[in-house]
Design an enzyme around this catalytic site. Structure first.
Site, PDB file in Angstrom:
ATOM      1  N   TRP A   1      78.125  62.063 -30.621  1.00 24.44           N
ATOM      2  CA  TRP A   1      76.682  62.232 -30.826  1.00 24.44           C
ATOM      3  C   TRP A   1      76.373  63.368 -31.807  1.00 24.44           C
ATOM      4  O   TRP A   1      75.228  63.614 -32.129  1.00 24.44           O
ATOM      5  CB  TRP A   1      75.977  62.472 -29.495  1.00 24.44           C
ATOM      6  CG  TRP A   1      76.640  63.493 -28.641  1.00 24.44           C
ATOM      7  CD1 TRP A   1      76.459  64.844 -28.692  1.00 24.44           C
ATOM      8  CD2 TRP A   1      77.603  63.249 -27.608  1.00 24.44           C
ATOM      9  NE1 TRP A   1      77.241  65.453 -27.757  1.00 24.44           N
ATOM     10  CE2 TRP A   1      77.956  64.499 -27.071  1.00 24.44           C
ATOM     11  CE3 TRP A   1      78.187  62.103 -27.085  1.00 24.44           C
ATOM     12  CZ2 TRP A   1      78.879  64.628 -26.031  1.00 24.44           C
ATOM     13  CZ3 TRP A   1      79.100  62.223 -26.058  1.00 24.44           C
ATOM     14  CH2 TRP A   1      79.439  63.475 -25.540  1.00 24.44           C
ATOM     15  N   ARG A   2      77.430  64.060 -32.257  1.00 30.25           N
ATOM     16  CA  ARG A   2      77.200  65.113 -33.258  1.00 30.25           C
ATOM     17  C   ARG A   2      77.200  64.535 -34.672  1.00 30.25           C
ATOM     18  O   ARG A   2      76.798  65.208 -35.611  1.00 30.25           O
ATOM     19  CB  ARG A   2      78.328  66.148 -33.170  1.00 30.25           C
ATOM     20  CG  ARG A   2      78.363  66.886 -31.836  1.00 30.25           C
ATOM     21  CD  ARG A   2      77.982  68.329 -32.029  1.00 30.25           C
ATOM     22  NE  ARG A   2      77.817  69.034 -30.781  1.00 30.25           N
ATOM     23  CZ  ARG A   2      78.693  69.914 -30.311  1.00 30.25           C
ATOM     24  NH1 ARG A   2      79.795  70.166 -30.968  1.00 30.25           N
ATOM     25  NH2 ARG A   2      78.435  70.540 -29.182  1.00 30.25           N
TER      26      ARG A   2
ATOM     27  N   GLU B   1      72.068  63.434 -24.498  1.00 29.87           N
ATOM     28  CA  GLU B   1      71.551  64.595 -23.764  1.00 29.87           C
ATOM     29  C   GLU B   1      71.190  64.241 -22.320  1.00 29.87           C
ATOM     30  O   GLU B   1      71.410  65.035 -21.413  1.00 29.87           O
ATOM     31  CB  GLU B   1      70.332  65.185 -24.485  1.00 29.87           C
ATOM     32  CG  GLU B   1      70.670  65.887 -25.784  1.00 29.87           C
ATOM     33  CD  GLU B   1      71.664  67.030 -25.611  1.00 29.87           C
ATOM     34  OE1 GLU B   1      71.685  67.648 -24.524  1.00 29.87           O
ATOM     35  OE2 GLU B   1      72.436  67.297 -26.546  1.00 29.87           O
TER      36      GLU B   1
ATOM     37  N   THR C   1      76.446  66.609 -16.090  1.00 33.69           N
ATOM     38  CA  THR C   1      77.688  65.836 -16.241  1.00 33.69           C
ATOM     39  C   THR C   1      78.574  66.516 -17.276  1.00 33.69           C
ATOM     40  O   THR C   1      78.081  66.977 -18.309  1.00 33.69           O
ATOM     41  CB  THR C   1      77.351  64.406 -16.734  1.00 33.69           C
ATOM     42  OG1 THR C   1      76.512  63.786 -15.770  1.00 33.69           O
ATOM     43  CG2 THR C   1      78.600  63.563 -16.909  1.00 33.69           C
TER      44      THR C   1
ATOM     45  N   LEU D   1      77.798  57.792 -12.349  1.00 32.84           N
ATOM     46  CA  LEU D   1      77.437  59.038 -13.032  1.00 32.84           C
ATOM     47  C   LEU D   1      76.588  59.967 -12.150  1.00 32.84           C
ATOM     48  O   LEU D   1      76.513  61.164 -12.407  1.00 32.84           O
ATOM     49  CB  LEU D   1      76.669  58.685 -14.322  1.00 32.84           C
ATOM     50  CG  LEU D   1      76.666  59.675 -15.457  1.00 32.84           C
ATOM     51  CD1 LEU D   1      78.069  60.156 -15.798  1.00 32.84           C
ATOM     52  CD2 LEU D   1      76.046  59.048 -16.694  1.00 32.84           C
ATOM     53  N   GLY D   2      75.981  59.408 -11.107  1.00 29.36           N
ATOM     54  CA  GLY D   2      75.183  60.240 -10.204  1.00 29.36           C
ATOM     55  C   GLY D   2      73.800  60.559 -10.767  1.00 29.36           C
ATOM     56  O   GLY D   2      73.489  60.215 -11.903  1.00 29.36           O
TER      57      GLY D   2
ATOM     58  N   TYR E   1      64.981  71.919 -22.039  1.00 28.97           N
ATOM     59  CA  TYR E   1      66.314  71.950 -22.654  1.00 28.97           C
ATOM     60  C   TYR E   1      66.534  70.716 -23.533  1.00 28.97           C
ATOM     61  O   TYR E   1      66.906  70.811 -24.704  1.00 28.97           O
ATOM     62  CB  TYR E   1      67.417  72.029 -21.575  1.00 28.97           C
ATOM     63  CG  TYR E   1      68.753  71.657 -22.155  1.00 28.97           C
ATOM     64  CD1 TYR E   1      69.483  72.583 -22.887  1.00 28.97           C
ATOM     65  CD2 TYR E   1      69.246  70.352 -22.054  1.00 28.97           C
ATOM     66  CE1 TYR E   1      70.684  72.241 -23.489  1.00 28.97           C
ATOM     67  CE2 TYR E   1      70.441  69.991 -22.650  1.00 28.97           C
ATOM     68  CZ  TYR E   1      71.157  70.940 -23.367  1.00 28.97           C
ATOM     69  OH  TYR E   1      72.321  70.579 -23.971  1.00 28.97           O
TER      70      TYR E   1
ATOM     71  N   ASP F   1      71.418  76.057 -22.059  1.00 31.77           N
ATOM     72  CA  ASP F   1      72.145  75.423 -20.956  1.00 31.77           C
ATOM     73  C   ASP F   1      73.019  76.490 -20.293  1.00 31.77           C
ATOM     74  O   ASP F   1      72.915  77.682 -20.623  1.00 31.77           O
ATOM     75  CB  ASP F   1      72.964  74.219 -21.445  1.00 31.77           C
ATOM     76  CG  ASP F   1      74.142  74.631 -22.320  1.00 31.77           C
ATOM     77  OD1 ASP F   1      74.233  75.829 -22.684  1.00 31.77           O
ATOM     78  OD2 ASP F   1      74.971  73.765 -22.637  1.00 31.77           O
TER      79      ASP F   1
ATOM     80  N   CYS G   1      83.968  81.739 -24.433  1.00 28.97           N
ATOM     81  CA  CYS G   1      83.335  82.593 -23.420  1.00 28.97           C
ATOM     82  C   CYS G   1      83.163  81.776 -22.143  1.00 28.97           C
ATOM     83  O   CYS G   1      82.063  81.478 -21.702  1.00 28.97           O
ATOM     84  CB  CYS G   1      81.992  83.085 -23.967  1.00 28.97           C
ATOM     85  SG  CYS G   1      81.286  84.422 -23.012  1.00 28.97           S
TER      86      CYS G   1
ATOM     87  N   CYS H   1      88.187  87.306 -29.174  1.00 20.51           N
ATOM     88  CA  CYS H   1      86.796  86.923 -29.448  1.00 20.51           C
ATOM     89  C   CYS H   1      86.254  87.676 -30.669  1.00 20.51           C
ATOM     90  O   CYS H   1      86.412  88.897 -30.781  1.00 20.51           O
ATOM     91  CB  CYS H   1      85.925  87.239 -28.225  1.00 20.51           C
ATOM     92  SG  CYS H   1      84.177  86.956 -28.541  1.00 20.51           S
TER      93      CYS H   1
ATOM     94  N   CYS I   1      80.023  93.023 -27.954  1.00 20.70           N
ATOM     95  CA  CYS I   1      79.696  92.382 -26.678  1.00 20.70           C
ATOM     96  C   CYS I   1      79.552  93.438 -25.584  1.00 20.70           C
ATOM     97  O   CYS I   1      80.516  94.135 -25.248  1.00 20.70           O
ATOM     98  CB  CYS I   1      80.792  91.385 -26.308  1.00 20.70           C
ATOM     99  SG  CYS I   1      80.572  90.710 -24.655  1.00 20.70           S
TER     100      CYS I   1
HETATM  101  S1  SF4 Z   1      83.927  89.360 -25.708  1.00 22.58           S
HETATM  102 FE1  SF4 Z   1      81.974  88.858 -24.798  1.00 22.58          FE
HETATM  103  S2  SF4 Z   1      81.249  87.092 -25.941  1.00 22.58           S
HETATM  104 FE2  SF4 Z   1      83.413  87.303 -26.364  1.00 22.58          FE
HETATM  105  S3  SF4 Z   1      84.405  85.974 -24.875  1.00 22.58           S
HETATM  106 FE3  SF4 Z   1      84.349  88.009 -23.981  1.00 22.58          FE
HETATM  107  S4  SF4 Z   1      82.472  88.048 -22.780  1.00 22.58           S
HETATM  108 FE4  SF4 Z   1      82.301  86.309 -24.156  1.00 22.58          FE
END
Ligand code: SF4
Length: 367
Positions: free
Chosen positions: A20-21, A33, A39, A76-77, A116, A134, A188, A198, A204
């Site tokens: 769907w992208r 969606e 799901t 699917l509920g 959403y 979400d 994350c 990350c 962060c």
């Molecule tokens: S550093 Fe922060 S944003 Fe990156 S994965 Fe860890 S918690 Fe998530």
């Protein structure tokens, strides 16, 4: 804007390739969606492909019967999603000349579409700058900014919306929204977030303050309600042996789980029934509701526990042999061979997959 650029850059290299992208068709995006509400992507994928094949356009969906839509949705509920999908398709086909609405407010007015989903369709299909929120987005944003407002509180959505409206790339809202969702799903993650590699670790708040495992904050979960379902799996013969064997399937009509799906006649007492009394209770119940049945013989043939988000169903299946006269009609009487075509809950489907309706001439299987 540095954050938006970075996460879109990450997305272009690592984002998930989902069917769907690769489209900006609002109908297909809407289907995906609605299917993906509550799901997982892996589970929703085959349903999405099935719906696109079975109902290629919104008009095809609108002209289908609700029963057919529910059958495609089976397993699917949260079946209200399928009923709303069908009703909204009819609204688009018959009241809007088949034109999918193209503003946020008009999309939001469709049945079954909340903020959403409206934001997702508005941004993915029409490039409008509405942030989607979400579970993945709540998690990433909570951690990045160290926000400890419970995400299931009423204040959460407006607050996170404010934050996201400052973060979103207004020229590339689709890429930004998809990037944030994928980042939450792939990096994350709820448990075992990949913080060490990350790209946002240096900015962060949760990672810098050792609060990754504590965010996002959730309030108390609502209590789970136990329900006790006793299903009467009838095996009904007519006096004359040449007739087929029947069972009884009833459509759930009340405002409750599984509305529009079929199931065996159900007895739902407020509490669990004592096992010793169960067969007597079943016989009395059958004689009261279906006095035309003779030689009623119940036996317990299965139990199952089915967990939904806010309720747990403790199901007991009672096979009930019975005889009726040749000219007697009963609501919901159905030949065994036709049971498979009816839309049923996953609980009933699981039972049917393992159960055989015994026949004096051999086994008659539904599935
Ligand atoms: S550093 Fe922060 S944003 Fe990156 S994965 Fe860890 S918690 Fe998530």
């Amino acid at each position: 804007m540095a954050f938006a650029n970075d996460i879109i850059h990450w997305y272009e290299a690592h984002g998930r390739d989902l069917p769907w992208r690769n489209t900006s068709d609002p109908y297909h995006i809407w289907l995906s969606e609605i299917i993906l509400q509550q799901t997982r992507v892996e589970q929703g994928m085959s349903y999405y492909l099935r719906f696109v094949k079975e109902f290629p356009t919104v008009n095809d969906l609108a002209h289908s019967t609700e029963e057919r839509v529910l059958k495609c949705w089976q397993g699917l509920g949260y079946y209200s999603r399928a009923r709303n999908l069908h009703a909204a398709a009819q609204h688009i086909a018959f009241n809007l000349s088949g034109q999918f609405p193209n503003t946020y407010d008009d999309i939001l007015s469709l049945r079954g579409v909340g903020p959403y989903t409206a934001a997702a369709i508005a941004s993915f299909a029409f490039g409008l700058p509405y942030p989607v929120i979400d579970g993945n987005v709540f998690r990433v944003v909570s951690r990045l900014h160290g926000i400890d407002l419970p995400i299931d509180s009423t204040k959460a959505r407006p607050y996170f919306l404010q934050v996201l409206n400052k973060m979103i790339d207004r020229d590339r809202p689709a890429a930004f929204n998809q990037a944030l969702m994928d980042f939450g799903a792939l990096v994350c993650k709820p448990q075992a977030a990949d913080c060490k590699s990350c790209i946002f670790a240096d900015r962060c708040v949760a990672w810098r303050t050792g609060r990754v495992a504590l965010l996002p904050v959730k309030g108390g979960r609502p209590a789970v309600r136990n329900r006790y379902f006793y299903y009467f799996v009838f095996v009904i013969r007519r006096s004359r042996k040449s007739f087929p064997i029947y069972t009884v399937m009833q459509c759930r009509k009340q405002q409750d789980i599984w509305k529009g799906l079929y199931e065996f006649p159900l007895l739902e007492p407020p509490n669990v029934l004592v096992a010793d009394d169960l067969l007597n209770t079943a016989t009395t119940h059958v004689q009261k509701l279906w006095p035309m049945m003779r030689e009623v013989r119940p036996s317990i043939v299965g139990t199952d526990v089915h967990k939904l988000s806010h309720q747990t169903i403790h199901a007991t299946f009672l096979r009930v042999e019975a005889i009726i006269d040749d000219d007697v009609q009963i609501d919901g009487l159905v030949e065994l061979a036709k049971v498979d075509a009816l839309p049923v809950s996953r609980l009933t489907d699981r039972f049917l997959a393992t159960f055989s309706f015994g026949d004096t001439n051999g086994l008659v299987k539904c599935k």
